[in-house]
Write an enzyme that holds these catalytic residues in place. Structure first.
Site, PDB file in Angstrom:
ATOM      1  CD  GLU A 136      97.377  65.190  31.944  1.00 21.98           C
ATOM      2  OE1 GLU A 136      97.436  66.305  31.376  1.00 21.98           O
ATOM      3  OE2 GLU A 136      96.364  64.794  32.543  1.00 21.98           O
ATOM      4  CG  HIS A 181      88.486  58.858  30.190  1.00 22.63           C
ATOM      5  ND1 HIS A 181      88.256  59.963  29.419  1.00 22.63           N
ATOM      6  CD2 HIS A 181      88.554  59.306  31.473  1.00 22.63           C
ATOM      7  CE1 HIS A 181      88.168  61.029  30.192  1.00 22.63           C
ATOM      8  NE2 HIS A 181      88.356  60.660  31.440  1.00 22.63           N
TER       9      HIS A 181
END
Lengths: 353, 350
Positions: free
Chosen positions: A78, A147
């Site tokens: 990321e 998540h």
């Protein structure tokens, strides 16, 4: 694209407007498709967003249509995705990176906060960062740890970032198209639990905010239900829940107004003042933890503008100050209908002294 | 570890440096040496609040910066690349304004100078270089017109995860990036052997399939030639290159540092090796490229330049406070605008 769009009749006053029924996933996909077509400098990239079309299929079919140079998979990293966005923006591109899930924005936080948010300032405006970071956000899908997170206060606190979260397919389509054409970095928080909910999308209103219902500003909040007794302020997935609550409250004769904030930075303080100035009571609802959450900011904006007319302190119904819990406890954590009704009760029953 | 032959193959036609270019390199190094030494003095005199010296790294910085084509390439520095900036012709008053605390990132125009804003998260800009370089690949520009990104970082920064992500991304995407590591032996107080596992930073490149070389960072010509080869490699579409220039930070990490706490003067003398400026002077003398008059003139110009830069930064007033608000966004938020209005109103008594 594989989406099936059914044409629905237009509004009574404008039969020319094709209002399409589509899910938020389809609306976002269509918006990205049109952004790619309109702006050759746009590039979409992230983990699995190419051939797979993203784990939520938001980028479904875009690589096949626009090519592997415009829509591409990156290595799984990321910080790399966001750091690369900075360089692409410096080279004149308009990056629309994706982090796969909200919790995976954490590994990229240095690039988001120290680099993307500051480069315009650091470079005295010579290196704008027209980056739209798409973040599937919030909980409600019983996903594993990391998540499902509510990062809006973290992002909104960072100078140099703007934050928006749509609550329905129409706004998802228009706000993404708007965000992607801005010269500043926008964190686009998609309520993942709402991806598959369908709703009308008027694709002909080219500039969001020009409709009266948008409050006249592309960065404005929207009253999604008119009411007299109090205002529920929400964004993202919580808007739909607040609308449910409003229906239930109506059965008891309580007339609830629901204000969809949409932009979390900048916050439309005028819309807050207008709505709460009328109803004189407010409850802010968000999924994020209570302490230092955005609800505190909203409550202060209301207090500052409506202190004299408020009939009760602004209430907050939020997640708790705990790490986002596992799926089995999700329903206890996310503000549910009962907790929001209790919040409404607290402001309605408040007595001074 | 050294795969220099891979690079040489694409650069075999490169001409040796002319005498004029060699003299120019020396003059640049002399300017950088003098300005760097002066900047430390400025800090002691209270002209600037702080500075990050690069004494001993003149060859690594000037040699690499000299290889940049300012019409198409782009450099991504940290905060210790004064010599690169000078070699690339960056406005040095603008550069030094960071150390004057006038503006983070410097007052020079990064787009015109091809030198990204100074920043302090040492591996932060390594990824920016990869993104910019990939932008060249995507640009649709014809062969020979695509730029190369060069990113500078040190042995200390090489410990940060972003360097791994950057090398991996660049290799996967065959991005035209030169990773230029100045291994100056120290990450503030921690020596390379406590900082870099695996023997060297260049050794890591093999794991990514990136050609790499270690170069004598105190030899300006060797550094220039290595960098020129790396640029040719990138320009030919062969993907990234890692260069590790072995040098030594002779002074402190910053003007707030006390190297006496972590190394002795004897260790410093031993580790530093030959002074890159003096070494190049001897070489130019021996080769008959320059004479005493040239060196005297180079020194005179360096002093003249330093004086001009010093008076330039001394003349820098504080920035107008309104810039604090107006440069955050291209499109300021209403909240920020109202904060600016309130600030203006409440500052009127000043």
């Amino acid at each position: 694209m594989s989406e099936t769009i059914t044409e629905a009749p237009g509004t009574a006053t404008d039969t020319a407007a094709p209002v399409l029924q589509m899910s938020m996933q389809q609306a976002l996909n269509r918006a990205l498709d049109e952004i790619l077509a309109d702006d050759p400098k746009t590039v979409i990239f992230g983990e699995d967003c190419g051939r797979l079309g993203g784990v939520f299929r938001i980028t479904d079919g875009l690589q096949a249509k626009h090519g592997e140079e415009r829509v591409f998979d990156t290595p799984l990293a990321e910080s790399g995705i966001l750091g690369m966005s900075v360089g692409l923006a410096m080279a004149g591109f308009h990056p629309i990176p994706e982090v796969q899930f909200d919790g995976f924005a954490y590994p990229a936080i240095n690039q988001i906060i120290c680099q993307i948010a500051r480069m315009n300032y650091r470079s005295r405006g010579t290196l704008p960062m027209p980056i739209t970071l798409r973040v599937p956000s919030f909980g409600g899908i019983r996903a594993p740890e990391h998540h499902g997170e509510s990062l809006e206060a973290l992002f909104a606190h960072v100078p140099g970032l703007k934050v928006v979260s749509p609550s329905n397919p129409h706004d998802a389509y228009h706000l993404l198209k708007y965000a992607a054409t801005r010269p500043d970095p926008v964190i686009f928080m998609e309520p993942k639990s709402r991806y598959w909910q369908k709703g009308p999308v008027d694709v002909t209103s080219a500039t969001p905010g020009t409709e009266a219902s948008d409050g006249g500003s592309p960065t404005g909040a929207r009253v999604v239900r008119e009411g007299r007794h109090l205002t529920l302020v929400a964004w993202g997935a919580m808007v739909a829940r607040c609308l449910q609550v409003a229906e239930l409250a109506a059965e008891d004769g309580i007339d609830v107004e629901v204000l969809d904030l949409r932009w979390l930075k900048p916050i439309d303080a005028e819309a807050l003042a207008t709505s709460v100035g009328k109803t004189r009571r407010a409850v802010v609802v968000h999924e994020a933890p209570l302490t230092s959450g955005l609800g505190a900011e909203v409550a202060q904006l209301i207090t500052q503008r409506c202190f004299d007319t408020l009939k009760a302190p602004v209430e907050r119904v939020t997640g708790f100050d705990v790490p986002y819990p596992s799926g089995d406890l999700e329903d206890e954590y996310i503000p549910n209908i009962d907790r929001i009704l209790f919040g409404i009760q607290r402001v309605l029953e408040y007595r001074r002294g | 570890m050294t795969t220099k032959h891979l690079l040489a193959a694409v650069d075999e036609d490169a001409a040796p440096l002319t005498h004029e270019q060699l003299r120019e390199l020396y003059a640049l190094m002399a300017s950088v040496r003098h300005l760097d030494t002066a900047a430390v003095a400025w800090q002691r005199q209270g002209i600037i609040p702080g500075y990050a010296p690069q004494l001993g790294q003149e060859a690594a910085q000037v040699g690499s910066g000299y290889a940049v084509d300012r019409t198409m390439d782009f450099v991504f520095p940290t905060y210790r690349e004064m010599g690169v900036a000078r070699a690339m012709g960056v406005d040095m008053v603008g550069y030094m304004s960071t150390h004057k605390a006038t503006w983070h990132g410097g007052m020079y125009n990064p787009l015109e100078s091809r030198f990204a804003p100074i920043q302090a998260v040492v591996a932060g800009s390594v990824l920016h270089a990869v993104g910019w370089a990939h932008g060249q690949t995507l640009s649709g520009k014809p062969d020979g017109e695509r730029g190369v990104a060069m990113t500078y970082f040190g042995d200390g920064a090489s410990s940060q995860g972003d360097v791994h992500e950057a090398m991996n991304f660049a290799a996967v995407m065959k991005a035209p990036v030169v990773f230029f590591i100045q291994n100056n032996g120290w990450a503030i107080s921690v020596p390379t052997e406590r900082q870099v596992a695996g023997g060297s930073v260049a050794a890591r490149a093999a794991g990514y399939g990136i050609p790499s070389l270690q170069v004598d960072g105190n030899d300006v010509v060797a550094v220039f030639e290595a960098t020129r080869s790396a640029f040719a490699h990138c320009r030919a579409g062969h993907g990234p290159v890692v260069i590790e220039a072995m040098t030594y930070r002779r002074g402190p990490h910053s003007t707030a540092d006390d190297p006496g706490r972590y190394r002795t003067l004897d260790e410093e003398r031993l580790g530093a090796g030959e002074d890159p400026l003096e070494r190049f002077r001897q070489r130019l003398l021996a080769d008959g490229v320059a004479d005493a008059a040239f060196f005297a003139e180079a020194q005179r110009r360096a002093e003249e330049e330093e004086e001009a830069i010093r008076s330039g930064i001394e003349a820098l007033g504080p920035r107008p406070g309104a810039e604090m608000f107006s440069l955050v966004f291209q499109e300021p938020t209403p909240t920020l605008q109202s904060q600016a209005t309130a600030w203006r109103k409440e500052s009127e008594h000043v």
